[in-house]
Design a protein around this motif. Structure first.
Motif, short mmCIF file in Angstrom:
data_model
loop_
_atom_site.label_atom_id
_atom_site.label_comp_id
_atom_site.label_asym_id
_atom_site.label_seq_id
_atom_site.Cartn_x
_atom_site.Cartn_y
_atom_site.Cartn_z
N LEU A 21 0.83 -1.20 0.00
CA LEU A 21 0.00 0.00 0.00
C LEU A 21 0.87 1.25 0.00
O LEU A 21 0.57 2.22 -0.70
CB LEU A 21 -0.94 -0.01 1.20
CG LEU A 21 -2.02 -1.10 1.16
CD1 LEU A 21 -2.66 -1.29 2.52
CD2 LEU A 21 -3.05 -0.80 0.09
N GLY A 24 1.91 2.14 -3.41
CA GLY A 24 0.90 2.59 -4.36
C GLY A 24 -0.25 1.64 -4.63
O GLY A 24 -1.12 1.96 -5.45
N LEU A 26 -3.83 -0.18 -4.06
CA LEU A 26 -5.13 0.32 -3.61
C LEU A 26 -5.78 -0.73 -2.72
O LEU A 26 -5.87 -1.90 -3.11
CB LEU A 26 -6.03 0.61 -4.82
CG LEU A 26 -7.48 0.98 -4.52
CD1 LEU A 26 -7.56 2.34 -3.80
CD2 LEU A 26 -8.28 1.01 -5.82
N CYS A 44 -3.74 4.78 4.16
CA CYS A 44 -3.51 4.29 2.79
C CYS A 44 -4.72 4.67 1.93
O CYS A 44 -5.74 5.09 2.44
CB CYS A 44 -3.31 2.77 2.79
SG CYS A 44 -4.71 1.84 3.46
N ALA A 45 -4.57 4.49 0.62
CA ALA A 45 -5.68 4.73 -0.29
C ALA A 45 -6.70 3.60 -0.14
O ALA A 45 -6.33 2.43 -0.30
CB ALA A 45 -5.17 4.80 -1.72
N VAL A 46 -7.93 3.95 0.20
CA VAL A 46 -8.97 2.94 0.43
C VAL A 46 -10.19 3.26 -0.42
O VAL A 46 -10.66 4.39 -0.46
CB VAL A 46 -9.42 2.91 1.91
CG1 VAL A 46 -10.47 1.83 2.14
CG2 VAL A 46 -8.24 2.71 2.84
N MET A 47 -10.71 2.23 -1.07
CA MET A 47 -11.97 2.30 -1.79
C MET A 47 -12.90 1.31 -1.07
O MET A 47 -12.50 0.20 -0.76
CB MET A 47 -11.77 1.86 -3.25
CG MET A 47 -13.05 1.75 -4.04
SD MET A 47 -12.75 1.11 -5.72
CE MET A 47 -12.19 2.59 -6.52
N ARG A 65 -3.76 -1.25 -11.67
CA ARG A 65 -3.14 -0.95 -10.37
C ARG A 65 -3.21 -2.19 -9.49
O ARG A 65 -4.17 -2.95 -9.56
CB ARG A 65 -3.92 0.19 -9.72
CG ARG A 65 -3.32 0.72 -8.46
CD ARG A 65 -4.06 1.99 -8.06
NE ARG A 65 -3.56 2.49 -6.78
CZ ARG A 65 -4.10 3.50 -6.13
NH1 ARG A 65 -5.15 4.12 -6.64
NH2 ARG A 65 -3.60 3.90 -4.99
#
Length: 129
Positions: A21, A24, A26, A44-47, A65
């Protein structure tokens, strides 16, 4: 109907996931909204795409990604991982032991880490895991 043979899903512990994470990847959290509101992944980047909506919304996940799927304990995210593999996604990994292990390792969260128990999901319904 034609049977599709998929390779075994890749998995990573939260410590390894944390590294990816930071590089980079996701994180896609497949827990339901009430679970995420109680305690969520941070740092971190979270969807967030709940498993209940996953089939309708999976196309929102980028194919180019690296993606790490996570839930409370790793069971629902494993289902989502295989679903994406079936859809042709190549860069997908399941987070083994999910948020429960993430919290146990002391990684950052939103909300209250006490909402997550090592043995369960913390959503209170008893049916999500």
């Amino acid at each position: 109907m034609t049977q599709v043979d998929l390779p075994e899903a890749r998995d990573a512990c939260p410590t390894t996931a944390q590294k990816r994470l930071a590089e980079g990847a996701l994180l896609v959290d497949v827990r339901e909204a009430d679970e995420v509101a109680a305690c969520g992944f941070a740092g971190c980047a979270v969807m967030t795409i709940p498993l209940s909506q996953f089939e309708a919304r999976f196309a929102e996940i980028p194919r180019d990604r690296e993606v790490i799927l996570a839930c409370a304990t790793g069971d629902r995210s494993l289902k989502a991982t295989y679903f994406l593999m079936y859809q042709g996604y190549a860069k997908v990994t399941n987070m083994k032991h999910g948020l429960a292990r993430w919290v146990a390792r002391g990684f950052p969260v939103t909300g209250s880490a006490t909402a997550v128990s090592a043995g369960g999901c913390g959503c209170g319904s008893g049916t999500c895991c």
